[in-house]
Design a protein around this motif. Structure first.
Motif, PDB file in Angstrom:
ATOM      1  N   VAL A 297      10.222   7.902 -20.703  1.00  0.00           N
ATOM      2  CA  VAL A 297      11.163   6.954 -19.983  1.00  0.00           C
ATOM      3  C   VAL A 297      11.957   7.516 -18.915  1.00  0.00           C
ATOM      4  N   GLY A 298      12.514   8.597 -19.012  1.00  0.00           N
ATOM      5  CA  GLY A 298      13.446   9.401 -18.121  1.00  0.00           C
ATOM      6  C   GLY A 298      12.324   9.755 -16.981  1.00  0.00           C
ATOM      7  N   ASP A 299      11.070  10.192 -17.180  1.00  0.00           N
ATOM      8  CA  ASP A 299      10.227  10.567 -16.238  1.00  0.00           C
ATOM      9  C   ASP A 299       9.924   9.177 -15.367  1.00  0.00           C
ATOM     10  N   GLN A 300       9.712   8.141 -15.926  1.00  0.00           N
ATOM     11  CA  GLN A 300       9.195   6.911 -15.337  1.00  0.00           C
ATOM     12  C   GLN A 300      10.677   6.345 -14.233  1.00  0.00           C
ATOM     13  N   TYR A 301      11.746   6.319 -14.972  1.00  0.00           N
ATOM     14  CA  TYR A 301      12.980   6.295 -13.965  1.00  0.00           C
ATOM     15  C   TYR A 301      13.060   7.008 -13.061  1.00  0.00           C
ATOM     16  N   ALA A 302      12.836   8.458 -13.198  1.00  0.00           N
ATOM     17  CA  ALA A 302      12.900   9.281 -12.039  1.00  0.00           C
ATOM     18  C   ALA A 302      11.801   8.983 -11.045  1.00  0.00           C
ATOM     19  N   LYS A 303      10.719   8.504 -11.447  1.00  0.00           N
ATOM     20  CA  LYS A 303       9.381   8.102 -10.605  1.00  0.00           C
ATOM     21  C   LYS A 303       9.987   6.955  -9.767  1.00  0.00           C
ATOM     22  N   GLY A 304      10.881   6.183 -10.341  1.00  0.00           N
ATOM     23  CA  GLY A 304      11.203   4.895  -9.810  1.00  0.00           C
ATOM     24  C   GLY A 304      12.207   5.230  -8.722  1.00  0.00           C
ATOM     25  N   THR A 305      13.065   6.262  -9.027  1.00  0.00           N
ATOM     26  CA  THR A 305      14.198   6.620  -8.185  1.00  0.00           C
ATOM     27  C   THR A 305      13.571   7.172  -6.890  1.00  0.00           C
ATOM     28  N   ARG A 306      12.588   8.052  -7.148  1.00  0.00           N
ATOM     29  CA  ARG A 306      11.730   8.824  -5.798  1.00  0.00           C
ATOM     30  C   ARG A 306      11.186   7.380  -5.047  1.00  0.00           C
TER      31      ARG A 306
ATOM     32  N   SER B 157       0.773  -1.243   0.068  1.00  0.00           N
ATOM     33  CA  SER B 157       0.043   0.060  -0.148  1.00  0.00           C
ATOM     34  C   SER B 157       0.672   1.283   0.098  1.00  0.00           C
ATOM     35  N   PHE B 158       1.776   1.386   0.797  1.00  0.00           N
ATOM     36  CA  PHE B 158       2.935   2.595   0.819  1.00  0.00           C
ATOM     37  C   PHE B 158       3.529   2.734  -0.614  1.00  0.00           C
ATOM     38  N   ALA B 159       3.785   1.771  -1.260  1.00  0.00           N
ATOM     39  CA  ALA B 159       4.769   1.826  -2.381  1.00  0.00           C
ATOM     40  C   ALA B 159       3.599   2.277  -3.391  1.00  0.00           C
ATOM     41  N   LEU B 160       2.341   1.493  -3.648  1.00  0.00           N
ATOM     42  CA  LEU B 160       1.246   2.098  -4.700  1.00  0.00           C
ATOM     43  C   LEU B 160       0.945   3.609  -4.259  1.00  0.00           C
ATOM     44  N   SER B 161       0.992   3.967  -3.144  1.00  0.00           N
ATOM     45  CA  SER B 161       0.520   5.506  -2.843  1.00  0.00           C
ATOM     46  C   SER B 161       1.940   6.491  -2.718  1.00  0.00           C
ATOM     47  N   HIS B 162       3.005   5.789  -3.347  1.00  0.00           N
ATOM     48  CA  HIS B 162       4.070   6.762  -3.428  1.00  0.00           C
ATOM     49  C   HIS B 162       4.834   6.438  -4.740  1.00  0.00           C
ATOM     50  N   GLU B 163       3.955   6.493  -5.900  1.00  0.00           N
ATOM     51  CA  GLU B 163       4.326   6.714  -7.280  1.00  0.00           C
ATOM     52  C   GLU B 163       4.347   5.278  -7.928  1.00  0.00           C
TER      53      GLU B 163
END
Length: 177
Positions: A61-70, A2-8
């Motif tokens: 693609v870059g935005d998704q990787y940035a989202k993955g980093t956050r 739940s935490f992961a899904l609520s944080h991008e």
């Protein structure tokens, strides 16, 4: 989850750590790896490159990787706040940790003929990030949804691949056919 899904993160898989997931010369001591799946924005991907975007455009693609980093850092910090150890591994350059093999083991998808993850929810454009931890979590199991059978009959990517990098027959990739 739940935490992961609520944080991008758009999906989460859990796998037991396997030494084969770690590049030679590195060690990861945590017994579990969490895989964060990040869905592409197909509308933005369809526009790149085009005359309107000057060949660059919005870099989904870059935005998704940035989202993955956050998302991986947020999840690792949250796990630490619960009293466990955790280390983030944002993709695609996840340092010591391979991301596709544990994603397969965690049930996030199957290995495509192109050597990348095919997600039943997000297709071949899914991006990955990871977190290793000692938090006691129940791992998922690999999930089969018919990608192999579909790919054997479809062949669209094989015929559309300009350099011929995707062959009609399956290849050995990272120890998996």
């Amino acid at each position: 989850k739940s935490f992961a899904l609520s944080h991008e993160a758009d999906d989460l898989g859990i796998a037991p750590m396997d030494p084969l997931y770690v590049f030679e010369g590195y060690t990861i001591e945590h017994p579990r790896v969490l895989l964060l799946a990040l869905a592409p924005t197909y509308e933005r991907l369809r526009e790149v490159p085009s005359d309107e975007t000057n060949g660059v455009g919005d870099c989904d693609v870059g935005d998704q990787y940035a989202k993955g980093t956050r998302s991986s850092y947020n999840l690792a910090n949250w796990i630490r706040s619960q009293g466990y150890h955790a280390d983030p591994y944002p993709g695609p350059m996840a340092g010591a940790l391979l991301l596709i093999p544990p994603a397969l083991a965690s049930g996030l998808g199957e290995l495509g003929k192109h050597g990348s993850l095919l997600s039943p929810r997000f297709g071949s454009g899914v991006r990955l990030a990871g977190v290793t931890t000692d938090m006691p979590l129940v791992p998922a199991v690999p999930r089969r949804f018919g990608a192999d059978e579909f790919c054997a009959t479809c062949q669209v990517c094989t015929h559309a691949c300009p350099p011929g990098a995707i062959t009609p027959q399956k290849q050995m990739v990272r120890g998996v056919e």
